[in-house]
Design an enzyme around this catalytic site. Structure first.
Site, short mmCIF file in Angstrom:
data_model
loop_
_atom_site.label_atom_id
_atom_site.label_comp_id
_atom_site.label_asym_id
_atom_site.label_seq_id
_atom_site.Cartn_x
_atom_site.Cartn_y
_atom_site.Cartn_z
CB SER A 182 5.06 4.21 0.66
OG SER A 182 3.76 4.41 0.16
CG HIS A 238 2.56 -0.53 0.18
ND1 HIS A 238 3.33 -0.10 -0.88
CD2 HIS A 238 2.43 0.55 1.01
CE1 HIS A 238 3.65 1.17 -0.72
NE2 HIS A 238 3.13 1.59 0.43
#
Length: 671
Positions: A530, A643
């Site tokens: 991320s 994610h």
């Protein structure tokens, strides 16, 4: 050689770890209930059951059975029943269930089509208040018709700006609303409705007459997401009443025991996520100004210490029985601690309640506020249920989940370090040494970078780090400027300035570790996910000191990130609060793709195909550009994963991810 013949941790141990969440104490303080999660290897399903443990003495025992998902247990006010969510009757549709505290058959209470986000018992135990969002009517119709179900979605007609959410998918047209459920009959009564506004975080007043909640009632909340206000509503239904508070995001309102005050979390201002989350109180009548109780203290009221075995919930403000003290979690110096805030007129006193290294997760107090049940974990243990006697401060552990497994394993040793950053600033980091560490040897080392960026690494179990250490890597990680846990200025330092002082701090940390006699400075790797993937991309565009890189669920191009993330347009608040077409250079100067032609480092790109936070095109840009530039690169894509693959993905995919990371580092740092 590992200690005492103990073995090293393996990727496949993810099948053996069982995790604890959501401990709750009974009103009389005699019993605790919690969720215990496990993986069924044959089906790859994550399941969870309720367990109970006496607060005084006795062993934990399994309370519900089966390979379903039982979560969010809550005792009734009289302690005779436990309400919980379960998908036992429909794998895709959890419903509220009730089970006697003494044991017996669970009774299904609801028959809803949609998502139950939260629920709370009424003070008299006769009703349950739900935050609920209805399923898309088109999806309901499609599931009832086998032909339509087989053909699937024809098209999606999108009319709102925020239309998707990572790990959820495309959002249904309905909003979050409040429902009342009769505990005896299961009959549901809507308290709010409408196509534009959400109502979230509902809480009962002590007399059961009023409900407080948060809502954004601007013309289009999607275009002004931080304009959240507090409201109250009669529990029997009626008109909403707005409670005046400072402009800014707010959440988790909770009534004081006398009903005269509301405590909540939030901060002033819009588009300023670098600000500390504060604890506030405001008269529930709306007849007075809100008061920031933690304004004089530079700490963040949050639970944001990350790991890869789950996540910590932020618990709503918890009042003492006399209404003078509020308990809250605080992210501080690599730990999530528990503090108390006591109000005495104009005076406010903040004290540590649980300050040991580690993390405090969910906690709850009995009716007398004599006992607290809480989740606590640290670097050596993914988490247990603890009991605290509030009068003495004495605590003791009630569970020993994973005890046998952890006794088999030598995790290595972790050294905490405070060092000087690039600007003479104090920074905190940790160096994990392999099992059987030999100080005379020379080890390859991997810099791990956290996501966020407004989170922190710290005293929480990280399976990935131990896995790399088990293969004779020194793993080093720190909290550079831009994250939480070290004050507001530390956090604000990279606002509209990514890839600057955060990079400087990470290089200072690398210099510090690379100078160790046991680290081979010519065999350094870097990895992150991320925002950590962003920094990995940024680093390899600035320096060749790392001989291998693994960038995961990354950000590479802030221009194309705009509108493709589930953060949507609001991503711009981090970058000058204007869209790219008004200041393209500002977005591009902070984008790793600007420097991609400089990269020489062999780079593995890992991304999930259903990542709605950082769209997979971000990883694809890195992979394609490096391929075109002749830099050694590969891409590993995971289907159907969001994610958060590293902590919430399917276990076989989590294992495959770890093995790819190890393979890449072994190729360039060992072979």
């Amino acid at each position: 050689m590992s200690k005492g013949g103990a073995r090293r941790i393996a990727a496949e141990d993810l099948y053996r770890f069982q995790l604890i969440s959501e401990p709750q104490i009974s009103p009389d303080g005699k019993l605790a209930v919690f969720c215990q999660h496990r993986v069924v290897k044959e089906t790859q399903k994550r399941v969870s059951n309720l367990w109970v443990v006496p607060a005084e003495s006795g062993e934990p025992r399994q309370f519900t059975h089966g390979d379903q998902v039982d979560t969010r247990p809550r005792f009734s006010p009289d302690g005779t029943q436990i309400a919980f969510l379960s998908n036992r009757s429909d794998e895709k549709q959890p419903q509220l269930h009730l089970i006697p505290t003494g044991g017996g058959e669970a009774r299904r209470l609801t028959d809803l089509e949609g998502t139950i986000e939260t629920f709370e018992w009424s003070p008299d135990g006769g009703r349950l208040l739900l935050q609920f969002r209805a399923k898309d009517p088109e999806e309901i119709e499609r599931e009832k018709d086998e032909r339509k179900k087989e053909l699937g979605v024809v098209c999606r007609h999108i009319t709102r700006v925020f239309f998707k959410e990572d790990a959820v998918g495309f959002l249904p047209p309905g909003r979050w609303h409040l429902l009342m459920v009769d505990v005896r009959t299961g009959e549901t009564t809507p308290l709010t409705d409408g196509a534009i506004y959400d109502e979230t975080g509902p809480a009962w007043s002590p007399d059961g007459e009023t409900i407080a909640f948060c809502s954004n009632r601007t013309t289009d909340p999607d275009l002004d997401p931080d304009a959240v206000d507090l409201y109250t509503l009669p529990a029997a239904g009626g008109e909403l009443r707005k409670i005046p508070t400072p402009v800014g995001p707010k959440w988790s309102p909770r009534f004081s025991p006398d009903g005269l005050w509301l405590a909540y979390y939030g901060h002033e201002g819009k588009g300023q996520d670098w600000k500390q989350t504060r604890l506030w109180i405001v008269p529930s009548s709306g007849g007075g100004a809100a008061r920031n109780l933690t304004a004089a203290h530079d700490f963040n009221a949050s639970a944001w210490t990350i790991n890869d075995m789950g996540s910590l919930p932020q618990v709503s403000p918890a009042w003492s029985s006399d209404g003078r003290t509020i308990f809250l979690q605080v992210a501080h110096h690599g730990s999530t601690v528990l503090k108390s805030v006591t109000v005495d007129g104009d005076a406010v006193e903040v004290k540590d309640v649980i300050s040991e290294q580690g993390v405090v997760g969910a906690f709850s107090l009995d009716d007398g506020r004599d006992k607290m049940i809480y989740f606590h974990a640290d670097m050596r243990d993914p988490g247990q249920v603890w009991l605290r006697e509030m009068s003495t401060g004495n605590g003791r552990v009630l569970t020993r989940v994973n005890g046998d497994l952890l006794r088999e394993i030598d995790l290595g040793e972790t050294e905490e370090v405070w060092f000087e950053g690039a600007a003479g600033n104090d920074l905190q980091g940790w160096i994990l040494k392999p099992p059987g560490f030999d100080p005379a040897a020379s080890y390859p080392a991997v810099l791990e970078i956290h996501g966020g960026p407004r989170v922190q690494y710290g005293n929480f179990f990280m399976h990935e780090f131990y896995f790399l250490a088990a293969h004779d890597y020194v793993v080093f990680f720190c909290n550079p400027r831009g994250g939480q846990g070290y004050g507001e200025e530390h956090c604000k330092a990279i606002h509209n300035n990514w890839g600057t002082v955060d990079y400087d701090d990470l290089m200072a940390w690398t210099d510090f570790v690379a100078a160790k006699s046991y680290v081979d400075a010519d065999r350094l790797g870097v990895a992150g996910g991320s925002y950590g993937g962003y920094m990995t991309n940024w680093i390899i565009g600035q320096t060749d000191r790392f001989k291998a890189a693994v960038t995961q669920r990354c950000v590479s191009n802030l221009v194309s990130m705009y509108g493709s993330s589930d953060f949507n347009w609001a991503f711009q608040t981090e970058f000058g609060d204007v869209p790219p077409w008004e200041d393209l250079e500002n977005y591009w100067r902070q984008s790793p793709m600007k420097h991609i032609a400089n990269v020489k480092t062999p780079t593995l790109v890992i991304h999930s195909e259903q990542d709605l936070r950082c769209a997979i095109e971000q990883g694809e840009q890195i992979f394609v550009a490096l391929s075109r530039l002749g830099v050694e690169t590969e891409m590993v894509r995971f289907p159907d994963e969001p994610h958060g693959l590293s902590r919430q993905g399917r276990t076989d995919r989590r294992i495959a991810r770890l093995n790819h990371i190890l393979r890449w580092f072994d190729r360039y740092l060992k072979d």
